[in-house]
Design a protein around this motif. Structure first.
Motif, PDB file in Angstrom:
ATOM      1  N   MET A 283      36.247  39.141 -28.170  1.00  0.00           N
ATOM      2  CA  MET A 283      36.712  39.462 -29.518  1.00  0.00           C
ATOM      3  C   MET A 283      36.357  38.328 -30.487  1.00  0.00           C
ATOM      4  N   PHE A 284      36.414  37.088 -30.020  1.00  0.00           N
ATOM      5  CA  PHE A 284      35.996  35.951 -30.853  1.00  0.00           C
ATOM      6  C   PHE A 284      34.517  36.077 -31.227  1.00  0.00           C
ATOM      7  N   ILE A 285      33.678  36.378 -30.242  1.00  0.00           N
ATOM      8  CA  ILE A 285      32.239  36.527 -30.498  1.00  0.00           C
ATOM      9  C   ILE A 285      31.982  37.717 -31.409  1.00  0.00           C
ATOM     10  N   LEU A 286      32.749  38.798 -31.209  1.00  0.00           N
ATOM     11  CA  LEU A 286      32.608  39.971 -32.081  1.00  0.00           C
ATOM     12  C   LEU A 286      32.901  39.594 -33.526  1.00  0.00           C
ATOM     13  N   GLY A 287      34.002  38.875 -33.762  1.00  0.00           N
ATOM     14  CA  GLY A 287      34.317  38.440 -35.116  1.00  0.00           C
ATOM     15  C   GLY A 287      33.267  37.501 -35.671  1.00  0.00           C
TER      16      GLY A 287
END
Length: 516
Positions: A283-287
């Motif tokens: 989710m961090f990489i997605l953001g």
């Protein structure tokens, strides 16, 4: 848990179909995310109206982002301590009142103060909305519920600048805040009537005020540092050096002492669940990539290709519509296909689109950029819902509030880091690429002399010819910097694919105990 049916709950409210609850909580999240981006295009109008300079007016954005970042990770604990529905209503009420005060602000100082309050009250709306959906739906139905939530949080930043510009042009900047007031009143009424209450859970422990302080100082300083780092030249600035020390000391102190707390503000022990830990990283990489590319592509079009803000928005908008259209489809697929396959497809799809963006030249047309952006967001649609669903597999339902808070925080943190890192990369890589290009444009080189002579005759002045050639070199150096940045984001997504193999496939219905 069994799928909810109309009944009377313990609080005396009549439970309703969860599909009626879903749009209420999704609208609350939409309203809050919208306010992150809606004010961006109105800063000039705000500054002019309140007699402030451009640099001062940016605090309207910074104040909101800093307090919003502080609220996100602690929202789960506060939901449990005060009772989730009561806390949710209180946050909507605080957000609504702060929006009213922002719209009526007589000067910049008052506006910044209430923007900070607005961000603090609104920060909890995203994770609490998601936690309510996680509890209202049985595990097998969650993917479709998260699709509705996903549409809200993804659509808001896509339409925020356009909506903010239209409202400001047609009415005034005051209405970008005042529009929240009727929406907030309606939401409070509906949620008080239909969303079941939750009893406060103090867990017999004392409030960890020191933990709250460490989180607030650490996360607030981190967001401040990310927001101002590039303008202050990062660690060449004493301000950024001091902020870095504060962030490291505050967050490390919190991490060390949190494991001794019975009821920590942010429960880091949840990271022992493999799916939860991996999902937070994804989710961090997605953001990072979603918000980073959303900031970078308009910058590319406006600084290098001379696009107006409206033209750049028209390139970005189809991607927003593509992701909204795909969310329900992915929600249906998530109940039938192994979520790991969907995540892998999403990473490949979005990663390949970003790599293709690295082939853009200054002659690329608007249609091509819009289609490649839609291609990228098609992949993003296959990431948001499966990653969110995977995070809950194996978690006890008592952890839903904390899990939702951390997932929302990691997505927002990734976005903040992504924008800061990529804007810095463009600046540093542009300077790096300029050196060899300038080395090939030295007086005495026959080809260079011939080009200058020809352009001087065409323009009527050697000075004009040299100025044009300098702009060309600068433009090519910046283009190469953007190409490297697009390739970096594409490779970052591709590099995450092996991590998907470590996710436990699980059957959500079997692995997740009944939700309360």
């Amino acid at each position: 848990m069994a799928e909810p049916t109309p009944s009377v709950n313990g609080a005396g409210k009549r439970a309703i179909n969860p599909w009626l609850i879903a749009p209420m909580v999704a609208l609350a999240a939409f309203m809050e995310v919208l306010d992150i981006s809606i004010a961006n295009v109105s800063l000039q109008h705000i500054a002019g109206s309140l007699g402030a300079g451009p640099e001062e007016s940016t605090w309207v954005l910074t104040a909101y982002l800093v307090t919003n970042a502080i609220a996100l990770p602690i929202a789960g604990w506060l939901s449990e301590y005060f009772g989730r529905t009561r806390f949710f209503i209180a946050c909507i009420a605080g957000f609504t009142l702060a929006s009213l005060a922002c719209g009526l602000a007589p000067n910049l100082e008052v506006l910044i103060l209430f923007r900070a309050i607005q961000g603090l009250a609104g920060g909890a709306l995203q994770p609490v909305s998601q936690a309510i959906l996680a509890d209202a739906f049985p595990p097998a139905k969650r993917a479709m519920a998260f699709a509705m939530y996903g549409i809200a949080v993804v659509a808001a930043p896509a339409i925020g600048p356009t909506l903010g510009g239209w409202i400001t042009d047609q009415f005034s900047w005051h209405w970008i805040f005042l529009i929240n007031v009727p929406v907030g009143i309606v939401l409070i009424t509906l949620i008080r009537t239909y969303v079941p209450d939750e009893k406060p859970n103090h867990d017999g422990g004392k409030v960890d005020y020191l933990g709250f302080g460490l989180i607030a100082v650490g996360i607030g300083s981190l967001q401040w540092m990310l927001d101002r780092g590039q303008n202050e030249d990062w660690w060449d600035s004493l301000e950024i050096q001091l902020l870095t020390i504060v962030v490291v000391v505050a967050l490390l102190t919190y991490i060390v002492r949190s494991f001794d707390q019975k009821n920590p503000v942010v429960d880091l022990r949840l990271f022992r669940y493999r799916n939860y830990a991996i999902s937070n990283l994804l989710m961090f990489i997605l953001g990072f990539v979603l918000l980073g590319s959303t900031a970078l592509l308009p910058l590319f079009m406006q600084t290098l290709m001379g696009y107006t803000a409206l033209d750049a928005g028209l390139v970005i908008s189809p991607g927003g519509f593509a992701i909204m259209a795909m969310m329900p489809i992915v929600g249906k697929l998530a109940g039938r296909v192994d979520l790991r396959y969907l995540i892998t497809f999403g990473l490949l799809c979005a990663g390949s689109a970003l790599w293709y963006m690295g082939s853009f030249t200054l002659q690329v047309d608007q249609y091509t950029m819009a289609m490649v952006r839609a291609w990228q967001t098609l992949g993003i649609a296959f990431l948001f819902i499966p990653i969110t669903s995977m995070a809950y597999v194996g978690l006890p339902p008592s952890a839903n509030n904390q899990a939702a808070s951390m997932l929302a925080f990691m997505r927002n943190l990734g976005g903040g880091v992504g924008i800061s890192v990529l804007v810095t990369l463009i600046s540093r890589l542009g300077a790096h690429h300029r050196v060899p290009l300038v080395g090939n444009t030295q007086p005495g080189d026959p080809e260079w002399e011939q080009r200058v002579s020809g352009m001087s005759q065409m323009l009527g002045s050697q000075d004009q010819a040299l100025a044009l050639l300098n702009r060309t070199v600068e433009g090519q150096a910046q283009l190469l910097a953007y190409i490297d940045s697009f390739h970096f984001m594409g490779l970052l997504f591709i590099a995450m694919i092996p991590l998907v193999l470590f996710l436990k496939p699980g059957n959500p219905e079997a692995d997740t105990p009944p939700a309360h």
